[in-house]
Design a protein around this motif. Structure first.
Motif, PDB file in Angstrom:
ATOM      1  N   ILE A 190       0.669  -1.298  -0.107  1.00 43.58           N
ATOM      2  CA  ILE A 190      -0.205  -0.135   0.153  1.00 43.58           C
ATOM      3  C   ILE A 190       1.078   1.196   0.069  1.00 43.58           C
ATOM      4  CG2 ILE A 190      -1.918  -0.876   1.001  1.00 43.58           C
ATOM      5  CD1 ILE A 190      -1.204  -0.129   3.863  1.00 43.58           C
ATOM      6  N   HIS A 243      -5.675   3.556   5.808  1.00 41.34           N
ATOM      7  CA  HIS A 243      -5.847   2.287   4.524  1.00 41.34           C
ATOM      8  C   HIS A 243      -6.714   1.215   5.016  1.00 41.34           C
ATOM      9  CE1 HIS A 243      -2.491   4.233   2.159  1.00 41.34           C
ATOM     10  NE2 HIS A 243      -2.135   4.335   3.567  1.00 41.34           N
ATOM     11  N   SER A 268      -9.817   0.207   4.675  1.00 42.83           N
ATOM     12  CA  SER A 268     -10.550  -0.352   3.750  1.00 42.83           C
ATOM     13  C   SER A 268      -9.703  -1.357   2.807  1.00 42.83           C
ATOM     14  CB  SER A 268     -11.543   0.216   2.897  1.00 42.83           C
ATOM     15  OG  SER A 268     -10.709   1.268   2.359  1.00 42.83           O
ATOM     16  N   THR A 269      -8.546  -0.706   2.377  1.00 43.39           N
ATOM     17  CA  THR A 269      -7.717  -1.534   1.309  1.00 43.39           C
ATOM     18  C   THR A 269      -7.159  -2.814   2.149  1.00 43.39           C
ATOM     19  OG1 THR A 269      -7.272   0.420   0.516  1.00 43.39           O
ATOM     20  CG2 THR A 269      -5.678  -1.400   0.069  1.00 43.39           C
ATOM     21  N   ASP A 282      -7.563  -6.447   0.573  1.00 43.06           N
ATOM     22  CA  ASP A 282      -6.192  -7.092  -0.071  1.00 43.06           C
ATOM     23  C   ASP A 282      -5.818  -8.141   0.971  1.00 43.06           C
ATOM     24  OD1 ASP A 282      -6.920  -5.428  -2.444  1.00 43.06           O
ATOM     25  OD2 ASP A 282      -5.333  -4.144  -1.572  1.00 43.06           O
TER      26      ASP A 282
END
Length: 321
Positions: free
Chosen positions: A103, A117, A119-120, A124
């Motif tokens: 990220i 970050h 939600s990422t 992922d």
């Protein structure tokens, strides 16, 4: 015939135990927990008094630090950074461990970006922990600004246990004398942004074989102490904790909240308080954000699950006999 039944029983038992092991492994690999905490403060200003009437007896000090750690199975890594300056800018470097490169948290652009970050991280399947901080300007003339940030994520954790936390701390302290000719009512104002998340995916919250917790914390406190009289006034402007806990063993009917978020963009006014003429004061400003998450397979429920399967094998044996 008896030997054939025993062989069938042995094969059945082995098959059930193997299925139990596979089920446990699949549960412990299907994970998603994350916590994040971001607090930004701007335009801190002491109002109602001229800066010419404030004599700094001690110019003040400002400290900041960042740290991050993650423990997945037997893999332990950690990063930290520190910085301090008297009334100047403080930039405690971004500290990140785990899947930071995925990220972009290992790039110069990430430093002081103040970006969450979470939600990422869930989307992922990432394992990482990081924190960052910067503060600049004078806390008494309206030019102070800065943020603290901490975030931790665990996903796709192997069988075993995992924990992660990121934390950040900033503190400012100054001693000044009010040289005004008369006692004066003053106040301080500031603006702040608070963005927090504590998330546990449903597959974890409703999984009897995993124990998980998530916690995000943010605090911003201002105190003013009259050195001569010892009278202390304190304002807890932000004091927020959000957390969740899964249902754990056979308690999934009422599991902890799967997702909690706090989003605030607010202004604060302390209201009037008295500065006594020719008195010295200590001003302390403290700001902290932190996160802590954990993900651990539930050993008791795993054992009972396995015993239940063996019990099924025993029942099959009785039927065959």
């Amino acid at each position: 015939m008896e030997s054939e039944r025993k062989m069938n029983l042995t094969n059945l038992t082995k098959g059930l135990i193997a299925a139990s092991a596979l089920t446990v492994a699949s549960f412990s690999a299907n994970a998603g927990v994350i916590a994040s905490s971001y607090l930004e403060v701007n335009n801190f200003s002491l109002n109602g008094v001229s800066s010419a009437d404030l004599l700094f007896l001690a110019p003040g000090s400002r400290e900041g630090n960042t740290s991050a750690q993650i423990n997945v199975g037997t893999n332990l890594t950690a990063g930290d950074a520190d910085s301090s300056s008297a009334l100047g800018d403080v930039d405690a470097l971004l500290a990140c461990v785990g899947d930071c490169s995925v990220i972009g948290l290992d790039t110069p652009a990430a430093e002081n970006a103040g970006t969450l970050h979470w939600s990422t991280g869930l989307a992922d399947d990432l394992n990482y922990s990081y924190s960052d901080q910067t503060v600049a300007g004078n806390a008494l003339d309206g030019t102070s600004t800065g943020f603290t940030l901490a975030e931790s994520s665990l996903s796709s954790v192997p069988q075993g246990n995992a924990s992660s936390n990121g934390n950040i701390f900033n503190e400012f302290e100054a001693i000044f004398k009010f040289n005004g000719g008369t006692d004066t009512n003053v106040n301080f104002t500031l603006d702040y942004v608070l963005d927090m998340a504590s998330v546990m995916t449903a597959d974890i919250a409703f999984n009897d074989l995993v124990t998980a917790t998530t916690t995000a914390f943010a605090n911003f406190t201002v105190s003013l102490t009259n050195i001569g009289t010892g009278v202390k006034q304190q304002w807890s402007i932000v004091d927020e904790t959000i957390s969740g806990r899964d249902g754990a063993m056979f308690n999934t009917i009422f599991p902890g909240s799967n997702s909690k978020e706090v989003n605030e963009d607010e202004s604060f006014n302390s209201g009037d308080f008295l500065l006594e003429a020719q008195n010295a004061y200590t001003l302390n400003i403290s700001q902290t954000t932190s996160t802590n998450i954990s993900l651990v397979p539930e050993p008791t429920s795993i054992a009972i699950f396995g015993l239940g399967l063996i019990g099924l094998a025993g029942a099959a044996r009785r039927r065959n006999s």
